[in-house]
Design a protein around this motif. Structure first.
Motif, mmCIF file in Angstrom:
data_model
loop_
_atom_site.group_PDB
_atom_site.id
_atom_site.type_symbol
_atom_site.label_atom_id
_atom_site.label_comp_id
_atom_site.label_asym_id
_atom_site.label_seq_id
_atom_site.Cartn_x
_atom_site.Cartn_y
_atom_site.Cartn_z
ATOM 1 N N ASP A 1 42.070 60.326 75.215
ATOM 2 C CA ASP A 1 40.908 59.983 76.037
ATOM 3 C C ASP A 1 40.364 61.220 76.750
ATOM 4 N N ALA A 2 41.241 62.147 77.104
ATOM 5 C CA ALA A 2 40.805 63.374 77.778
ATOM 6 C C ALA A 2 40.031 64.280 76.822
ATOM 7 N N VAL A 3 40.263 64.136 75.533
ATOM 8 C CA VAL A 3 39.550 64.929 74.540
ATOM 9 C C VAL A 3 38.176 64.311 74.253
ATOM 10 N N HIS A 4 38.136 63.000 74.200
ATOM 11 C CA HIS A 4 36.913 62.310 73.774
ATOM 12 C C HIS A 4 35.946 62.031 74.922
ATOM 13 N N TRP A 5 36.445 61.799 76.132
ATOM 14 C CA TRP A 5 35.600 61.357 77.242
ATOM 15 C C TRP A 5 35.515 62.391 78.353
ATOM 16 N N ASN B 1 33.648 59.685 84.329
ATOM 17 C CA ASN B 1 32.783 58.490 84.347
ATOM 18 C C ASN B 1 32.514 57.945 82.951
ATOM 19 N N TRP B 2 33.459 58.168 82.047
ATOM 20 C CA TRP B 2 33.425 57.636 80.684
ATOM 21 C C TRP B 2 32.159 58.029 79.931
ATOM 22 N N GLN B 3 31.678 59.249 80.173
ATOM 23 C CA GLN B 3 30.573 59.800 79.394
ATOM 24 C C GLN B 3 31.174 60.435 78.144
ATOM 25 N N GLU B 4 30.607 60.100 76.990
ATOM 26 C CA GLU B 4 31.161 60.632 75.747
ATOM 27 C C GLU B 4 30.917 62.137 75.648
ATOM 28 N N ARG B 5 31.970 62.869 75.293
ATOM 29 C CA ARG B 5 31.874 64.314 75.143
ATOM 30 C C ARG B 5 31.095 64.628 73.863
ATOM 31 N N PRO B 6 30.171 65.588 73.911
ATOM 32 C CA PRO B 6 29.441 65.970 72.691
ATOM 33 C C PRO B 6 30.405 66.463 71.607
ATOM 34 N N LEU B 7 30.083 66.191 70.365
ATOM 35 C CA LEU B 7 30.961 66.539 69.242
ATOM 36 C C LEU B 7 31.303 68.023 69.225
#
Length: 52
Positions: free
Chosen positions: A32-36, A39-45
């Protein structure tokens, strides 16, 4: 050493990871720390590869 723990939500994955980290002196990386972001904003690819 790398250990992958998979399972359903609420099945105790984080608890097991913390226990194994303590016993074997390992660090824990929650995906989850890698992806988000906060505030649960999706991390850019393009940014996902830069997380330590």
């Amino acid at each position: 050493m790398k250990i992958a723990i998979i399972g359903f939500s609420g099945s105790g994955k984080s608890t097991l990871a913390k226990y194994l980290a303590k016993v074997y002196g390992l660090s824990v990386l929650h995906l989850d720390a890698v992806h988000w972001l906060p505030n649960w904003q999706e991390r850019p690819l393009h940014d996902k590869q830069c997380v330590p």
